[in-house]
Design a protein around this motif. Sequence first.
Motif, short mmCIF file in Angstrom:
data_model
loop_
_atom_site.label_atom_id
_atom_site.label_comp_id
_atom_site.label_asym_id
_atom_site.label_seq_id
_atom_site.Cartn_x
_atom_site.Cartn_y
_atom_site.Cartn_z
N ASN A 134 0.82 -1.20 0.00
CA ASN A 134 0.00 0.00 0.00
C ASN A 134 0.85 1.26 0.00
O ASN A 134 2.08 1.20 -0.08
CB ASN A 134 -0.92 -0.02 1.22
N ALA A 135 0.18 2.39 0.08
CA ALA A 135 0.87 3.68 -0.03
C ALA A 135 1.81 3.92 1.14
O ALA A 135 2.83 4.60 0.99
CB ALA A 135 -0.17 4.81 -0.11
N LEU A 136 1.51 3.36 2.29
CA LEU A 136 2.40 3.53 3.45
C LEU A 136 3.75 2.87 3.16
O LEU A 136 4.81 3.47 3.39
CB LEU A 136 1.75 2.91 4.69
N VAL A 137 3.70 1.65 2.64
CA VAL A 137 4.93 0.94 2.30
C VAL A 137 5.71 1.70 1.24
O VAL A 137 6.92 1.92 1.36
CB VAL A 137 4.60 -0.48 1.78
N VAL A 138 4.99 2.15 0.20
CA VAL A 138 5.64 2.90 -0.87
C VAL A 138 6.23 4.19 -0.32
O VAL A 138 7.36 4.56 -0.64
CB VAL A 138 4.65 3.21 -2.00
N GLY A 139 5.46 4.86 0.53
CA GLY A 139 5.93 6.12 1.09
C GLY A 139 7.24 5.92 1.84
O GLY A 139 8.19 6.69 1.64
N LEU A 140 7.29 4.89 2.67
CA LEU A 140 8.51 4.64 3.43
C LEU A 140 9.67 4.27 2.51
O LEU A 140 10.77 4.84 2.60
CB LEU A 140 8.28 3.51 4.44
N ALA A 141 9.44 3.35 1.59
CA ALA A 141 10.54 2.87 0.74
C ALA A 141 11.00 3.96 -0.22
O ALA A 141 12.20 4.22 -0.37
CB ALA A 141 10.09 1.64 -0.04
N MET A 142 10.03 4.62 -0.87
CA MET A 142 10.42 5.64 -1.84
C MET A 142 10.97 6.85 -1.11
O MET A 142 11.86 7.54 -1.60
CB MET A 142 9.25 6.02 -2.73
N GLY A 143 10.42 7.11 0.08
CA GLY A 143 10.97 8.19 0.89
C GLY A 143 12.45 7.98 1.14
O GLY A 143 13.27 8.88 0.97
N LEU A 144 12.78 6.74 1.48
CA LEU A 144 14.17 6.42 1.73
C LEU A 144 15.03 6.63 0.48
O LEU A 144 16.19 7.03 0.57
CB LEU A 144 14.26 4.95 2.18
N ALA A 145 14.43 6.37 -0.68
CA ALA A 145 15.18 6.57 -1.92
C ALA A 145 15.35 8.04 -2.24
O ALA A 145 16.32 8.44 -2.88
CB ALA A 145 14.46 5.85 -3.06
N VAL A 146 14.39 8.86 -1.80
CA VAL A 146 14.40 10.28 -2.17
C VAL A 146 15.24 11.10 -1.19
O VAL A 146 15.87 12.09 -1.57
CB VAL A 146 12.94 10.80 -2.25
N ILE A 147 15.24 10.66 0.10
CA ILE A 147 15.95 11.42 1.13
C ILE A 147 17.35 11.88 0.70
O ILE A 147 17.66 13.07 0.76
CB ILE A 147 16.02 10.62 2.45
N PRO A 148 18.23 10.98 0.24
CA PRO A 148 19.59 11.43 -0.04
C PRO A 148 19.65 12.50 -1.12
O PRO A 148 20.52 13.37 -1.08
CB PRO A 148 20.30 10.16 -0.49
N HIS A 149 18.72 12.46 -2.08
CA HIS A 149 18.75 13.46 -3.15
C HIS A 149 18.38 14.83 -2.60
O HIS A 149 19.01 15.84 -2.94
CB HIS A 149 17.81 13.05 -4.27
N ILE A 150 17.34 14.88 -1.76
CA ILE A 150 16.96 16.16 -1.16
C ILE A 150 18.07 16.62 -0.21
O ILE A 150 18.49 17.78 -0.22
CB ILE A 150 15.64 16.02 -0.38
N PHE A 151 18.55 15.67 0.58
CA PHE A 151 19.57 15.96 1.58
C PHE A 151 20.79 16.63 0.95
O PHE A 151 21.26 17.67 1.43
CB PHE A 151 19.97 14.65 2.27
N ALA A 152 21.27 16.05 -0.12
CA ALA A 152 22.53 16.54 -0.71
C ALA A 152 22.41 18.01 -1.12
O ALA A 152 23.28 18.82 -0.80
CB ALA A 152 22.91 15.68 -1.90
N VAL A 153 21.33 18.34 -1.82
CA VAL A 153 21.18 19.70 -2.32
C VAL A 153 20.91 20.68 -1.17
O VAL A 153 21.50 21.76 -1.10
CB VAL A 153 20.05 19.76 -3.37
#
Lengths: 727, 553
Positions: free
Chosen positions: A577-596
């Motif tokens: 579900n969206a919760l699982v996707v949110g957590l997993a994709m969130g983890l994938a997106v974090i480093p990209h936001i973090f770096a900039v």
Amino acid sequence: MSALAELSTLPKHRRLVNTVTRHAVSLGGAAAIGAIALIFFYLLWVVAPILAPASIEHAQSYDIDGERALLLEANESGEIGLRFSAAGDALFFDLQDGNKLSELNLAESARSVKRAYPGGATYAVLTGDHQLALFEASYPVSFEGDRRVVKPSLQAVFEDWVDLGEVRDFDVAYDDFEVTIVSLEENTLTVTHYRDAEAGYPLEFPRRGEISLDRSYQRVLLGARATWVYLLAEDGTVEIFDLRRKTAPKQIYLGKLVPDGSAVTALEPLLGRYSLLVGDDSNNIAQWFLIRGEFGYTMEHIRDFALDAPATRIVPEPRRKGFAAVDAQGTAYLMYTTSQQTLAKKELGSAGLVTSSIAPRSDLLLTSNAGGTINAFALHNEHPEISWSALWSKVWYEGYPEPVFSWQSSSADNDFEAKFSLMPLLFGTLKAAFYAMVFAVPIAIMGAIYTAYFMAPSMRRVVKPGIEIMAALPTVILGFLAGLWLAPLIEANLAAVLSMFVILPAAVLLTAVVWIRLPSRLTQRLEGWYGLLIMPVIALAVGASFWLGPLVETSLFGGNARAWFLDVLGLGYDQRNALVVGLAMGLAVIPHIFAVAEDAIYGVPTHLVNGSLALGATPWQTLARVVILTASPGIFSAVMLGLGRAVGETMIVLMATGNTPVMDLNIFQGMRTFAANIAVELPESEVNSTHYRILFLAALVLFVITFVFNTAAEVVRHRLRVRYGNL
Amino acid sequence: MLKERQTSVRSWLASGEPWVWANAAAVGISVVAVAGLLLLIAIRGLAHFWPAEVRLINFTDQFGQAQVAMGELADMESLTPQRYAEVFGSSDPQTEIVQRWLLKTGNRRYSPPDFQWLFERDVSSIEYPEHAVVLERMEWGNAYGFLVSVYDGDRQVTSGDLWAAFQQRLERARDIRLQIEELEQGTLNRINYQLERLRLERRSLEFAGESASHLAPEEADLNADYLVSESQLRDLYTSLQRDNIELRLASGRVVTTNLAEVVRAWRPNRMSLADKLGHYMSSIWLFLSEQPREANTEGGIFPAIFGTVMMVLLMSVLVTPFGVIAAIYLREYAHQGPFVRLIRIAVNNLAGVPSIVYGVFGLGFFVYFIGGNLDQLFFPEALPAPTFGTPGLLWASLTLALLTVPVVVVSTEEGLTRIPRAIREGSLALGATKAETLFRVILPMASPSILTGVILAVARAAGEVAPLMLVGVVKLAPTLPVDGNFPFVHLERKFMHLGFHIYDVGFQSPNVDAARPLVYATALLLVLIIVVLNLTAIMLRNRLENRYRGVES
């Protein structure tokens, strides 16, 4: 400098090398722009044909023998025509030059010839003396030397003729060893049904059902899969009988298809026979279909198509949910039901059509007039299914009780109505991105603030590459863990996972409270190491959540969290579900936001910080009112970049959602995104079909969305750099 | 007192201390999450190869009957009363929390299912029988039982150590299997390839209207060779199937297994730690070097490793010049103006475009457009079977090269920026042209950062799956893209890929439970490759950072 070098008296080959290098390098630079332009324009080039207008063009006229045609037909490849005539003949002719290929006399005379449902090349011929037989046309291909030769033939399907008696109208279905014949007399409807009807043998053991009618009808039409039958009168009255028991037809509906006072001028079923197309004398063609509601069946008026004059003839397409119509002034129209549009219009210039048909590939319209002249019109109508409304609005699809957004591109049936609404996919894309961002943005930005502003340099030297490696983690691995490990884990421990969202912040706060009680000699020196100190607390909090999970589940959710959500809040639960996707994709997106974001905060000029501190602000006040404010465009651009990532991410959503194109905001339900949809469907899509082009359109949409986000981020970042430079 | 307390709370809030902790927690969560995931993959991936003990469990089933089961412990779970009720429909009256074990009993085809749940409370005894044998079978997964007898053809082996006799015959079967593989992959593969080549040559001659009769003798020779090899192969297969063993299952049933079906056999309960380590290492080696079996859920992943490496190599060859030239243009040649900004935006956009869009573009443009036209021009004799007009290695590499261009550009540019101006000016002042400065001075100095870029690009490409699914990856490739047939490297072939393997086995395989450990192992390998590549790049970059500081000052 280079000008200097060229001015000097260099040997020829050195100058040559220099010039060649310069041009080659410039070319390479331009290639970067070339590549991005190529991607964009290629996608556009593939998508463009769905916008191309349709057309009807007169191709040819054939004067064969002046006989009056009862039915005209073209074969699959559009090379050979078949004409049944009133004289009882069947004639194959060449559609290139109109030459006769072969002719066969079927009966003394023919009264009527119909295509047997559900299509293919089977024809029911009713003779002048009420005999009915089925014939099947075949077009075997052979090679004489290098020349391709088609030798058409027509053969009786069964050995004998069936006597129908004095009938007004009839219809035939032949499918899966079953023959159903319905015939209409003055006041009687007769159903004749043969089971185990094997081609080449006599038709035996008919079972008959008969029902006497209160009204008089002119036409009889079998419905989908011969499970019901329509009776139609000229005043628009329709009566429908259930035919699931062939020997006992049962009336299920009686109503009218045109307003009172109007008359039906043309009526044909759409492919699949779920819908009827009804042309009346108010210059209108209406689509109707049968819907099973709470109180039985009703015919629903779905949509209208306007003409310039009353329709005299409706010609359904044999493979699609489209049709051609000819009006009383001799104008032909190409129309399509799902996308509700009139695609092309053309004066045919020949009046008094007696029959007409569209070739299987929908590229040819054949008409015949009373004088026996046959006209062929080339149709260019590749992608009628697509219109703005078909892609983005609610559409009333056949068999649905109401208009809906739906994506369902293919099915096993041949008479399937493809549902190409992009809304569920857009919704799914935004939903997945939203939940990912809800999780990722706070963590990434807060993490960036801490790393850039507070963290001890020696720890920063480890954390930054660590986050970089996090960015490099293949998303297929995150997706696999999300789908096969996280999703079942959350399903089994939903209460624990939800309580984590409370326990974790509480634990952090508690740490802060405890910390202030510790001697400041110890604490002040360690501010740069909070990030490390907090890790055991986080691990403990996660452990505590799982430990407390069953307790929380019992006390708050009545022992079963998933059942509670369904019963109390009406939220159904999917494992992926969206919760699982949110957590997993969130983890994938974090480093990209973090770096900039980290770069932007770290790059805030130090004299600003020092000035603020010198004026007496605490480090936190300086951070909140000076640093973050100055860096906010950079943080904004980081979020944009992250959003671009989340929108286009494929593998995680592919693996961690059920990929069902539903539109439901519920966090415990799955979704299907553009990217996942492309990955699932493109490999199986037929090249250059409408479906293929729509998937390219989806890719183009993704490209444009991310292009906008990235360009915005880049522009903001550029301006920020300039500003930092000026400060 | 209270007032003082309040102000101290307020000043505590103003000092931002809780916020600092919250921010620190954000870093902590990210690091813990990543480290946790890596640990999870590592543990599950590595545990798969360890020869687990075989337990013989006596228990009473739900009808009160005494039963026996043998296998490896795969999982343990505690059920709360609610979960228990959810799974079994009614709650268990006796206990609060119920422990249950998942036992991998294997023996598919003999006694399904191959996994069995047992309640701890039903178990009466657990034994670790010393003679329990685990058979790794070619098909149907593991078998667990006791060795009863060994047959050499029809003759039962009675003398000597039964286990040794079994191992000896297993060794023989392994040798024969190697020979078969050699024959199939080598000779027969070559003959088939050449026959296909001749068929195409004949067709293309016929298209041209020329006689193809001169090909006949060669064809006849090949066909004769084929017959010889085929009969050899048949003999080998017959000889492979000579021996049998009898295995007594936990249930007492005795089954016969042909040695052709057995890959390996071991007795985990008898193994010493050193034996187990040896077995562990050989399992890992088999995993890395073998072909997959059973719809990829067993065996090794060699073709996937090979395919990934080939694709990545080809991609690097394509992307390096393009990326480096673009970076040199941006840094060394272009006037810094709007055009350069446009290119920068383009490059940044290329980095941000979702990878699936590259896949769509690759499929449409490279495969159908370029590939389709290449087929029309150069391989008309093979049509309608496409040669390049279908997804394949070349197109996948090209697509990923396009995808990784920005990585190389950014890294190279960074390297070029770091080279001090003085060095360029020195070279020019000595009379070198700009091109000579570039080739002799700048590129050698920038080469470590170019290398960094290429390494990062390789890491990115190795982990990328979405575009590959469209442009050339398959779940099972019959042949590797490199073999002994001219021209040795077959760019048009489809290939296997580690990342896709994870997706495919984890989500498309019929028996996900049995396949899961293998997916973890594959994931571990992929993560290792990528982490090592990234660390190398980071270290290389860190070293460079301080390199020219002296020159500048």
